[in-house]
Design a protein around this motif. Structure first.
Motif, mmCIF file in Angstrom:
data_model
loop_
_atom_site.group_PDB
_atom_site.id
_atom_site.type_symbol
_atom_site.label_atom_id
_atom_site.label_comp_id
_atom_site.label_asym_id
_atom_site.label_seq_id
_atom_site.Cartn_x
_atom_site.Cartn_y
_atom_site.Cartn_z
ATOM 1 N N ALA A 191 29.963 60.580 53.687
ATOM 2 C CA ALA A 191 29.341 59.508 54.470
ATOM 3 C C ALA A 191 28.057 59.027 53.804
ATOM 4 N N ILE A 192 27.253 59.955 53.293
ATOM 5 C CA ILE A 192 26.008 59.578 52.616
ATOM 6 C C ILE A 192 26.315 58.825 51.333
ATOM 7 N N ASP A 193 27.256 59.324 50.531
ATOM 8 C CA ASP A 193 27.611 58.615 49.301
ATOM 9 C C ASP A 193 28.165 57.224 49.605
ATOM 10 N N SER A 194 28.957 57.083 50.667
ATOM 11 C CA SER A 194 29.472 55.765 51.052
ATOM 12 C C SER A 194 28.340 54.831 51.464
ATOM 13 N N PHE A 195 27.361 55.361 52.185
ATOM 14 C CA PHE A 195 26.208 54.571 52.603
ATOM 15 C C PHE A 195 25.415 54.092 51.388
ATOM 16 N N ILE A 196 25.173 54.999 50.435
ATOM 17 C CA ILE A 196 24.444 54.634 49.214
ATOM 18 C C ILE A 196 25.195 53.551 48.450
ATOM 19 N N THR A 197 26.505 53.683 48.347
ATOM 20 C CA THR A 197 27.316 52.675 47.667
ATOM 21 C C THR A 197 27.203 51.325 48.364
ATOM 22 N N ALA A 198 27.243 51.326 49.688
ATOM 23 C CA ALA A 198 27.139 50.072 50.444
ATOM 24 C C ALA A 198 25.780 49.406 50.222
ATOM 25 N N ILE A 199 24.720 50.198 50.189
ATOM 26 C CA ILE A 199 23.371 49.656 50.015
ATOM 27 C C ILE A 199 23.128 49.195 48.578
ATOM 28 N N MET A 200 23.511 50.018 47.617
ATOM 29 C CA MET A 200 23.185 49.756 46.211
ATOM 30 C C MET A 200 24.236 48.906 45.487
ATOM 31 N N GLY A 201 25.444 48.851 46.022
ATOM 32 C CA GLY A 201 26.489 48.074 45.375
ATOM 33 C C GLY A 201 27.177 48.785 44.223
ATOM 34 N N LYS A 202 26.897 50.076 44.078
ATOM 35 C CA LYS A 202 27.590 50.877 43.060
ATOM 36 C C LYS A 202 27.606 52.330 43.491
#
Length: 73
Positions: free
Chosen positions: A12-23
């Motif tokens: 969930a945290i990695d998915s959130f980071i991906t959504a925010i950062m775009g990668k």
């Protein structure tokens, strides 16, 4: 030598980071790049072991760490 050991985070945290950062954080670290500026991240570019550990957590190069947290004196 490229940095290749991203820390383990919950999906969930990695998915959130991906959504925010775009990668993807893990893929970016495995590629040896910076999450925020796309610089190449190699051992010689980090000030100390603490900075290398932070790269494994955040994926930020030394310059981006200095900008985010302040430069260590």
């Amino acid at each position: 030598m490229k940095m290749t050991r991203p820390t383990t985070k919950s999906p969930a945290i990695d998915s959130f980071i991906t959504a925010i950062m775009g990668k993807d954080r893990r893929e970016t670290i495995l590629a040896g790049d910076c999450m925020t500026c796309n610089n190449e991240c190699i051992d010689e570019n980090f000030r100390d072991d603490c900075s290398i550990r932070e790269y494994h957590i955040s994926g930020m190069c030394q310059e981006c760490q200095d900008n985010a947290f302040g430069e260590s004196k």
